[in-house]
Design an enzyme around this catalytic site. Structure first.
Site, PDB file in Angstrom:
ATOM      1  N   HIS A  87       0.862  -1.172   0.000  1.00  0.00           N
ATOM      2  CA  HIS A  87       0.000   0.000   0.000  1.00  0.00           C
ATOM      3  C   HIS A  87       0.899   1.224   0.000  1.00  0.00           C
ATOM      4  O   HIS A  87       1.729   1.386   0.886  1.00  0.00           O
ATOM      5  CB  HIS A  87      -0.928   0.009   1.220  1.00  0.00           C
ATOM      6  CG  HIS A  87      -1.855   1.182   1.187  1.00  0.00           C
ATOM      7  ND1 HIS A  87      -3.086   1.125   0.576  1.00  0.00           N
ATOM      8  CD2 HIS A  87      -1.701   2.455   1.628  1.00  0.00           C
ATOM      9  CE1 HIS A  87      -3.664   2.317   0.655  1.00  0.00           C
ATOM     10  NE2 HIS A  87      -2.835   3.136   1.292  1.00  0.00           N
ATOM     11  N   CYS A  88       0.740   2.072  -0.999  1.00  0.00           N
ATOM     12  CA  CYS A  88       1.665   3.199  -1.157  1.00  0.00           C
ATOM     13  C   CYS A  88       0.976   4.490  -0.753  1.00  0.00           C
ATOM     14  O   CYS A  88      -0.008   4.891  -1.383  1.00  0.00           O
ATOM     15  CB  CYS A  88       2.134   3.273  -2.612  1.00  0.00           C
ATOM     16  SG  CYS A  88       3.196   4.690  -2.901  1.00  0.00           S
ATOM     17  N   ILE A  89       1.505   5.147   0.316  1.00  0.00           N
ATOM     18  CA  ILE A  89       0.865   6.383   0.774  1.00  0.00           C
ATOM     19  C   ILE A  89       1.103   7.530  -0.207  1.00  0.00           C
ATOM     20  O   ILE A  89       0.373   8.505  -0.220  1.00  0.00           O
ATOM     21  CB  ILE A  89       1.346   6.778   2.191  1.00  0.00           C
ATOM     22  CG1 ILE A  89       2.872   6.761   2.268  1.00  0.00           C
ATOM     23  CG2 ILE A  89       0.762   5.865   3.244  1.00  0.00           C
ATOM     24  CD1 ILE A  89       3.420   7.253   3.597  1.00  0.00           C
ATOM     25  N   ASN A 104      -1.836   7.085  -2.331  1.00  0.00           N
ATOM     26  CA  ASN A 104      -3.060   6.841  -1.566  1.00  0.00           C
ATOM     27  C   ASN A 104      -3.831   5.644  -2.116  1.00  0.00           C
ATOM     28  O   ASN A 104      -5.063   5.679  -2.234  1.00  0.00           O
ATOM     29  CB  ASN A 104      -3.951   8.092  -1.569  1.00  0.00           C
ATOM     30  CG  ASN A 104      -5.117   7.954  -0.615  1.00  0.00           C
ATOM     31  OD1 ASN A 104      -5.014   7.259   0.394  1.00  0.00           O
ATOM     32  ND2 ASN A 104      -6.240   8.575  -0.940  1.00  0.00           N
ATOM     33  N   SER A 105      -3.109   4.607  -2.486  1.00  0.00           N
ATOM     34  CA  SER A 105      -3.763   3.423  -3.041  1.00  0.00           C
ATOM     35  C   SER A 105      -2.771   2.268  -2.960  1.00  0.00           C
ATOM     36  O   SER A 105      -1.599   2.470  -2.645  1.00  0.00           O
ATOM     37  CB  SER A 105      -4.128   3.710  -4.501  1.00  0.00           C
ATOM     38  OG  SER A 105      -4.690   2.566  -5.085  1.00  0.00           O
TER      39      SER A 105
END
Ligand SMILES: [Zn+2]
Ligand SMILES: [Zn+2]
Length: 408
Positions: free
Chosen positions: A185-187, A190-191
């Site tokens: 999950h990549c901040i 945001n997805s």
């Protein structure tokens, strides 16, 4: 705008925080000072503050903060995307108006393209479906990859989504859904990064690395030209004809003379190694035919193997499959030839009809003796990333299994 010292300190601080945020949780950097620092900033310091609040106010402030912290960590929000966009926009607003009159038409054209690309790929990475698994598309996702009977076994169900877990998928606690070929999950977008947007993510990294490199080099050529004008004896590398103090002083003058270009060039050059590092690491994962999620699982297997708890036996071709939980065939050109299990007591598994495969169990001591089913060789791994739904068949008359053996 800012004084020279403040600017340099600010740039160093931002680069450092980005570095720790980027690299702190990478499996490759476990047990390094970077991981420890990440833990200090994100776990130990907050815990210390919580303990203090517990003692002083009975935990009232931390109650609010925990709710806020949970929202920041476990919910989707646009804070980091905003931070990333703000750095891009502010840097470009500081840099471009000053640089624009100094460059030729061709350079202007390349600058427009290089500046536009990260925004485009950021939008596409954020906006596209990373591969969320739903009751409607579960059959499609099951048909993408076969189970390797090591990291992924058929018949497992996600407790939250109540759906079968396709091979290479993972439930994301932030997105609150299962994601196909889940990477992480990549901040920054945001997805999740998964089967549906992995190519946009890779292009975002590549274009950001290009932007930093190009901006850094262009800025550097402007700065050094200005310093040469002022001090014709000065040379960028190696420092000669002057003392180290004079050499650094000339750099300081160059940056201060146009703080806008100086500061953004410094930021670009300092963030370059971080972004290139992340890009090279992501490309290395593609080369290995694996994902961040799977490297974590492999590192657990590695520990089990070193302790002597891992066993393997062969899986004959065309072994019968339980059609209720596993598709008869997938678009992937190869099936697993092995079954791996761990036991609690370090003894080979007892005979159990539920464990597939046949023949005697052999103890495995190292990952070097294990085949990764999801690695088809660099070219096909790249095709799998960039061409969604690609059906691996034969290339010319050459069967893909042969091609795979040769690329190893
Ligand atoms: Zn799930
Ligand atoms: Zn997610």
């Amino acid at each position: 705008m800012f004084s020279f010292k403040t600017t340099v300190l600010l740039v160093l601080f931002i680069s450092f925080m980005v570095f720790v945020a980027f690299f702190g949780r990478l499996p490759a950097l476990r047990r390094t000072p970077i991981a420890k620092l990440h833990k200090l900033i994100w776990v130990q310091i907050p815990n210390g503050v919580l303990a203090m609040d517990q003692a002083l106010t009975g935990g009232r402030i931390s109650g609010y903060l925990t709710r806020f912290g949970n929202f920041m960590v476990y919910d989707r929000h646009w804070t980091v995307v905003g931070f990333f966009l703000a750095i891009l926009v502010v840097s470009e607003c500081m840099y471009l108006p000053h640089m624009w009159p100094k460059i030729g038409t061709f350079t202007k054209l390349t600058v427009v393209i290089v500046v536009a690309m990260p925004y485009t790929f950021l939008y596409l990475a954020c906006a596209s479906d990373p591969g969320y698994i739903t009751p409607e598309n579960i059959n499609y996702h099951l048909s993408l990859y076969p189970y390797d009977h090591t990291l992924f076994r058929p018949g497992r169900e996600c407790k939250t989504c109540r759906l079968l877990k396709p091979a290479r998928s993972k439930h994301c606690s932030v997105c609150k859904r299962c994601v196909a070929k889940s990477d992480h999950h990549c901040i920054f977008i945001n997805s999740c990064v998964g089967y549906g947007n992995q190519h946009w993510f890779l292009l975002l990294l590549t274009s950001t690395a290009l932007l930093c490199t190009y901006g850094g080099i262009l800025g550097l050529s402007h700065l050094t030209a200005r310093i040469y004008q002022k001090a014709p004896n000065w040379s960028m590398w190696p420092p000669k004809n002057m003392s180290m103090n004079q050499y650094l002083g000339a750099w300081g003058w160059g940056i201060q003379e146009n703080v806008n270009i100086g500061a953004t060039t410094l930021l670009a050059l300092l963030t370059c190694p971080l972004i290139w590092g992340l890009l090279i690491y992501t490309l290395y994962l593609v080369y290995c035919g694996t994902t961040t999620n799977e490297t974590l699982k492999w590192s657990e297997w590695k520990e089990d193997m070193q302790e002597g708890y891992a066993f393997r036996r062969s899986m004959p071709p065309n072994s019968p499959k339980n059609k209720l939980v596993e598709p008869a065939c997938t678009r992937w050109p190869v099936e697993t030839e092995q079954v791996l299990v761990t036991t609690m007591d370090g003894e080979p598994p007892k005979e159990d009809s539920r464990i597939p495969g046949e023949g005697p169990w052999e103890r495995v001591w190292s990952l070097n003796h294990i085949e990764n089913l999801y690695d088809l060789g660099l070219w096909d791994n790249l095709v799998d990333v960039f061409v969604p739904n690609y059906t691996f068949g034969t290339r010319g008359d050459e069967p893909i299994v042969e091609r795979r053996r040769r690329t190893r």
